[in-house]
Motif scaffolding. Structure first.
Motif, PDB file in Angstrom:
ATOM      1  N   ALA A  33       0.821  -1.205   0.000  1.00  0.00           N
ATOM      2  CA  ALA A  33       0.000   0.000   0.000  1.00  0.00           C
ATOM      3  C   ALA A  33       0.863   1.267   0.000  1.00  0.00           C
ATOM      4  O   ALA A  33       0.493   2.291  -0.578  1.00  0.00           O
ATOM      5  N   LYS A  34       2.035   1.173   0.629  1.00  0.00           N
ATOM      6  CA  LYS A  34       2.902   2.341   0.764  1.00  0.00           C
ATOM      7  C   LYS A  34       3.774   2.553  -0.466  1.00  0.00           C
ATOM      8  O   LYS A  34       3.955   3.678  -0.941  1.00  0.00           O
ATOM      9  N   TYR A  35       4.334   1.451  -1.017  1.00  0.00           N
ATOM     10  CA  TYR A  35       5.311   1.571  -2.093  1.00  0.00           C
ATOM     11  C   TYR A  35       4.840   1.009  -3.436  1.00  0.00           C
ATOM     12  O   TYR A  35       5.521   1.154  -4.457  1.00  0.00           O
ATOM     13  N   GLY A  36       3.684   0.317  -3.442  1.00  0.00           N
ATOM     14  CA  GLY A  36       3.195  -0.271  -4.673  1.00  0.00           C
ATOM     15  C   GLY A  36       3.879  -1.589  -4.997  1.00  0.00           C
ATOM     16  O   GLY A  36       4.639  -2.129  -4.187  1.00  0.00           O
ATOM     17  N   GLY A  37       3.583  -2.121  -6.171  1.00  0.00           N
ATOM     18  CA  GLY A  37       4.166  -3.389  -6.595  1.00  0.00           C
ATOM     19  C   GLY A  37       3.215  -4.543  -6.377  1.00  0.00           C
ATOM     20  O   GLY A  37       2.200  -4.415  -5.677  1.00  0.00           O
ATOM     21  N   ALA A  38       3.535  -5.701  -7.005  1.00  0.00           N
ATOM     22  CA  ALA A  38       2.700  -6.896  -6.865  1.00  0.00           C
ATOM     23  C   ALA A  38       2.987  -7.554  -5.521  1.00  0.00           C
ATOM     24  O   ALA A  38       4.129  -7.581  -5.050  1.00  0.00           O
ATOM     25  N   LEU A  39       1.936  -8.102  -4.903  1.00  0.00           N
ATOM     26  CA  LEU A  39       2.075  -8.723  -3.582  1.00  0.00           C
ATOM     27  C   LEU A  39       3.109  -9.844  -3.607  1.00  0.00           C
ATOM     28  O   LEU A  39       3.973  -9.930  -2.727  1.00  0.00           O
ATOM     29  N   GLY A  40       3.018 -10.714  -4.619  1.00  0.00           N
ATOM     30  CA  GLY A  40       3.959 -11.827  -4.702  1.00  0.00           C
ATOM     31  C   GLY A  40       5.394 -11.348  -4.782  1.00  0.00           C
ATOM     32  O   GLY A  40       6.288 -11.895  -4.117  1.00  0.00           O
ATOM     33  N   GLN A  41       5.636 -10.285  -5.573  1.00  0.00           N
ATOM     34  CA  GLN A  41       6.987  -9.773  -5.719  1.00  0.00           C
ATOM     35  C   GLN A  41       7.493  -9.163  -4.422  1.00  0.00           C
ATOM     36  O   GLN A  41       8.673  -9.282  -4.083  1.00  0.00           O
ATOM     37  N   LEU A  43       6.716 -10.155  -1.399  1.00  0.00           N
ATOM     38  CA  LEU A  43       7.081 -11.279  -0.525  1.00  0.00           C
ATOM     39  C   LEU A  43       8.401 -11.922  -0.966  1.00  0.00           C
ATOM     40  O   LEU A  43       9.204 -12.353  -0.133  1.00  0.00           O
ATOM     41  N   VAL A  44       8.634 -11.966  -2.293  1.00  0.00           N
ATOM     42  CA  VAL A  44       9.900 -12.514  -2.800  1.00  0.00           C
ATOM     43  C   VAL A  44      11.058 -11.611  -2.399  1.00  0.00           C
ATOM     44  O   VAL A  44      12.108 -12.073  -1.929  1.00  0.00           O
ATOM     45  N   GLU A  45      10.880 -10.292  -2.582  1.00  0.00           N
ATOM     46  CA  GLU A  45      11.942  -9.337  -2.241  1.00  0.00           C
ATOM     47  C   GLU A  45      12.261  -9.354  -0.756  1.00  0.00           C
ATOM     48  O   GLU A  45      13.394  -9.086  -0.351  1.00  0.00           O
ATOM     49  N   GLN A  46      11.252  -9.671   0.077  1.00  0.00           N
ATOM     50  CA  GLN A  46      11.473  -9.747   1.523  1.00  0.00           C
ATOM     51  C   GLN A  46      12.083 -11.079   1.943  1.00  0.00           C
ATOM     52  O   GLN A  46      12.386 -11.288   3.121  1.00  0.00           O
ATOM     53  N   GLY A  47      12.264 -11.984   0.986  1.00  0.00           N
ATOM     54  CA  GLY A  47      12.901 -13.262   1.272  1.00  0.00           C
ATOM     55  C   GLY A  47      12.021 -14.265   1.984  1.00  0.00           C
ATOM     56  O   GLY A  47      12.507 -15.266   2.525  1.00  0.00           O
ATOM     57  N   ILE A  48      10.708 -14.034   1.943  1.00  0.00           N
ATOM     58  CA  ILE A  48       9.781 -14.923   2.660  1.00  0.00           C
ATOM     59  C   ILE A  48       9.430 -16.142   1.813  1.00  0.00           C
ATOM     60  O   ILE A  48       9.352 -17.261   2.317  1.00  0.00           O
ATOM     61  N   ASP A  53       7.303 -20.299  -5.691  1.00  0.00           N
ATOM     62  CA  ASP A  53       6.114 -20.343  -4.821  1.00  0.00           C
ATOM     63  C   ASP A  53       5.011 -19.437  -5.377  1.00  0.00           C
ATOM     64  O   ASP A  53       3.829 -19.791  -5.375  1.00  0.00           O
ATOM     65  N   VAL A  54       5.422 -18.256  -5.864  1.00  0.00           N
ATOM     66  CA  VAL A  54       4.444 -17.298  -6.410  1.00  0.00           C
ATOM     67  C   VAL A  54       3.771 -17.891  -7.643  1.00  0.00           C
ATOM     68  O   VAL A  54       2.542 -17.814  -7.801  1.00  0.00           O
ATOM     69  N   LEU A  55       4.555 -18.495  -8.536  1.00  0.00           N
ATOM     70  CA  LEU A  55       3.988 -19.059  -9.766  1.00  0.00           C
ATOM     71  C   LEU A  55       3.001 -20.185  -9.459  1.00  0.00           C
ATOM     72  O   LEU A  55       1.935 -20.277 -10.077  1.00  0.00           O
ATOM     73  N   LEU A  56       3.347 -21.040  -8.506  1.00  0.00           N
ATOM     74  CA  LEU A  56       2.436 -22.122  -8.134  1.00  0.00           C
ATOM     75  C   LEU A  56       1.134 -21.564  -7.571  1.00  0.00           C
ATOM     76  O   LEU A  56       0.044 -22.045  -7.889  1.00  0.00           O
ATOM     77  N   ALA A  57       1.246 -20.514  -6.757  1.00  0.00           N
ATOM     78  CA  ALA A  57       0.050 -19.900  -6.181  1.00  0.00           C
ATOM     79  C   ALA A  57      -0.788 -19.208  -7.255  1.00  0.00           C
ATOM     80  O   ALA A  57      -2.024 -19.277  -7.247  1.00  0.00           O
ATOM     81  N   LEU A  58      -0.117 -18.546  -8.202  1.00  0.00           N
ATOM     82  CA  LEU A  58      -0.847 -17.894  -9.298  1.00  0.00           C
ATOM     83  C   LEU A  58      -1.575 -18.930 -10.150  1.00  0.00           C
ATOM     84  O   LEU A  58      -2.672 -18.681 -10.652  1.00  0.00           O
ATOM     85  N   GLY A  59      -0.945 -20.092 -10.330  1.00  0.00           N
ATOM     86  CA  GLY A  59      -1.599 -21.165 -11.067  1.00  0.00           C
ATOM     87  C   GLY A  59      -2.881 -21.613 -10.383  1.00  0.00           C
ATOM     88  O   GLY A  59      -3.920 -21.791 -11.030  1.00  0.00           O
ATOM     89  N   GLN A  60      -2.826 -21.775  -9.083  1.00  0.00           N
ATOM     90  CA  GLN A  60      -4.029 -22.150  -8.330  1.00  0.00           C
ATOM     91  C   GLN A  60      -5.083 -21.055  -8.440  1.00  0.00           C
ATOM     92  O   GLN A  60      -6.273 -21.331  -8.582  1.00  0.00           O
TER      93      GLN A  60
END
Length: 572
Positions: A33-41, A43-48, A53-60
């Motif tokens: 909300a503060k900096y923008g960007g895709a949620l999955g990205q 979480l990836v940038e934060q190393g979580i 993992d994001v691609l599998l979730a997007l597939g679902q």
């Protein structure tokens, strides 16, 4: 009443899969909300989580089933529906076939273009399932191994019964009304798929389908030369041509008139544009496909093979506020690539750049591109007039074909625009004579022309079979140099190997002749001096001829004496 299934949120899927907890999701949403960007990205940038993992979730989220390829046994009949080359290019594995629906496992569920292409190529409904990238690559290796198919294998595998499904003959005459049925026959689809994928893999610039009285030839143009492949049976000519016309949205019933169309594919995530041209001949329609694969074209001045001083001068040219810069050479000499690279160099939000081309070969982000269409009156001259009312800073005119277009280009340069364009001449100095022969006034040419760039493409020596050798005196004299001029120089040639299709060459490199239009040249233009006088003055001022540029490529170990001799002339 129609029930609408609610789309599951990505964050909830990741929580359900145990990949993140609620606190991590809340923190990521706050960051988003503060900096923008895709949620999955985020979480990836934060190393979580990982990108996988994001691609599998997007597939679902897209409603795709998540499959475990590691422990899956797949029916060989299903695997045969997708060829090894298609599996590798699209990174997919066929897993089930039910009714007319083929389900394929893929690592990138967002690559909907791949599903569209497969649906088109295989002539059945395609459904995606999602799996990890590693499992997809491992499955391709496990099920297909190093297996590859070639034209000969497909032709040998065609039974008489299969051939009869694509050949409808009545006393030797093929029934045109059956053309669409022929176009969708499995053997034809399989054969044409392989031809196209092989052409793209081998970086062919054109594919030729040529009917003759007793045979049907397929040839690729690679690095400027045509290479023939195993010919399919002559009886398949109509079926293959019909298949191409269906893919290009052309009229398959019309065989008496030339037609033009296009096929858009996405191969390995890269957009590939096929320009299709048909031409009626004595023995059927000849078809040529121009392959425009952006992924293999480097639209970057640094990668064009320019000498350092030439690179700096071209950068100076494209930064000029006004004037005319011409690139000249025969068809297929790389003029468009040079111009696109120059435009990319100055592509900036602060500048308005407009091009008018026939055809528009590659999409350039941030640049307005106009397609010429002579049939409806959209000509170069007409477009150029309209472009001048669009407040441009720099203009690309695909080609100056006539006096009207040339005059408008001069008018544009005189009113504060930089105009880039092409002409078909043999070298830089002869371009001036060509412009004057078109009817342009010498004082206008002298006032507006800034530089002329002539270019050729020479084949590059294959890196895998490049071998050192000592050239003969005869070959050096043919190049226009003496043995004493090359003392300490090393020469190379290609011994020929599988990597270069036994040609000794792989890829091409450009050589340039850049003529700066200085005050002395401007005076010669006004005096209508001959091409030879202008050439001698340009060479005296430091112009490097095409032959001299080619010799530098030879000394750099990039190309051979034969290539430079074939592509250039020597001036004494």
């Amino acid at each position: 009443m129609v029930l609408v299934h609610e789309r599951r949120l990505l964050g909830q899927i990741l929580i359900d899969e145990g990949l993140i907890d609620q606190a991590q999701l809340d923190a990521a949403l706050e960051h988003q909300a503060k900096y923008g960007g895709a949620l999955g990205q985020v979480l990836v940038e934060q190393g979580i989580i990982t990108q996988e993992d994001v691609l599998l979730a997007l597939g679902q989220q897209a409603g795709m089933e998540v499959v475990d390829l590691e422990h899956m046994d797949i029916d060989p009949d299903i695997l045969e529906k997708v060829t090894p080359s298609m599996a590798n290019i699209y990174r997919i594995v066929p897993i089930t076939f039910d009714g007319n629906v083929l389900t394929v496992a893929m690592a990138d569920p967002m690559n909907v273009n791949a599903l569209d292409d497969l649906r088109f190529l295989l002539n059945c409904e395609i459904q995606g399932a999602v799996a990890s990238e590693k499992s997809v690559l491992d499955a391709i290796e496990r099920f297909y191994g190093t297996e590859t198919e070639n034209i000969e294998d497909i032709l040998e595998g065609l039974s008489a019964d299969e051939l009869m499904t694509v050949i409808e003959e009545d006393d030797g005459a093929i029934d045109i009304s059956k053309a669409e049925e022929l176009a969708n026959a499995p053997p034809v689809v399989k054969l044409l798929n392989l031809v196209l994928l092989t052409a793209i893999r081998d970086q062919a610039s054109d594919v030729h389908f040529e009917p003759f009285e007793d045979e049907f030839k397929i040839r690729y143009r690679i690095d400027g030369l045509l290479l023939e492949m195993a010919p399919p049976p002559r009886q398949l000519a109509l079926a293959i041509t019909s298949r191409i016309k269906v893919m290009a949205s052309l009229d398959i019933a019309e065989t008496r008139l030339p037609q033009d169309g296009r096929i858009e594919l996405s191969i390995g995530g890269n957009p590939v544009d096929l320009r299709v041209s048909t031409l009626p001949t004595m023995f059927g329609e000849s078809v040529v496909m121009r392959v425009l694969d952006r992924s293999v074209v480097a639209l970057d001045l640094e990668r064009l093979g320019l000498q350092q001083d030439d690179l700096e001068f071209i950068r100076h040219l494209v930064s000029l506020p006004n004037g005319i810069v011409l690139v000249t050479g025969p068809t297929g000499s790389g003029k468009t690539t040079t111009l696109y690279s120059a435009l990319n160099e100055v592509n900036d939000p602060a500048l308005k750049i407009i091009t008018t081309e026939d055809p528009v070969e590659y999409d350039l982000d941030g640049i307005i591109q106009v397609q010429i269409n002579d049939e409806i009156g959209v000509t170069y001259a007409g477009c150029l007039r309209s472009i001048l009312r669009q407040d441009p800073d720099k203009i690309l005119v695909g080609e100056i074909r006539d006096l009207e277009t040339a005059n408008i280009a001069i008018e544009a340069s005189l009113t504060g625009h930089l105009v880039l364009s092409t002409l078909h001449t043999n070298d830089a100095p002869s371009t001036i004579t060509r412009m004057l022969d078109m009817g342009l006034e010498p004082f206008l040419v002298s006032a507006t022309l800034e530089s002329i760039v002539a270019q050729r493409l020479v084949r590059s020596i294959c890196s895998r079979c490049r071998t050192q050798y000592v050239p003969t005196e005869e070959s050096l004299y043919e190049l226009g140099i003496r043995p004493e001029d090359v003392e300490g120089k090393v020469f190379y040639y290609g011994k020929r190997c599988d990597n270069c299709n036994s040609t000794g060459y792989r890829g091409r490199s450009a050589i340039y002749e850049i003529m700066k239009v200085d005050q002395k040249i401007r005076d010669l233009i006004i005096q209508r001096k001959s091409t030879e006088v202008i050439r001698q003055e340009a060479m005296a001022s430091g112009m490097r001829t095409l032959r001299e540029a080619g010799i530098l490529k030879i000394f750099d170990g990039i190309t051979t004496i034969e290539e430079v001799v074939n592509e250039t002339l020597v001036f004494t």
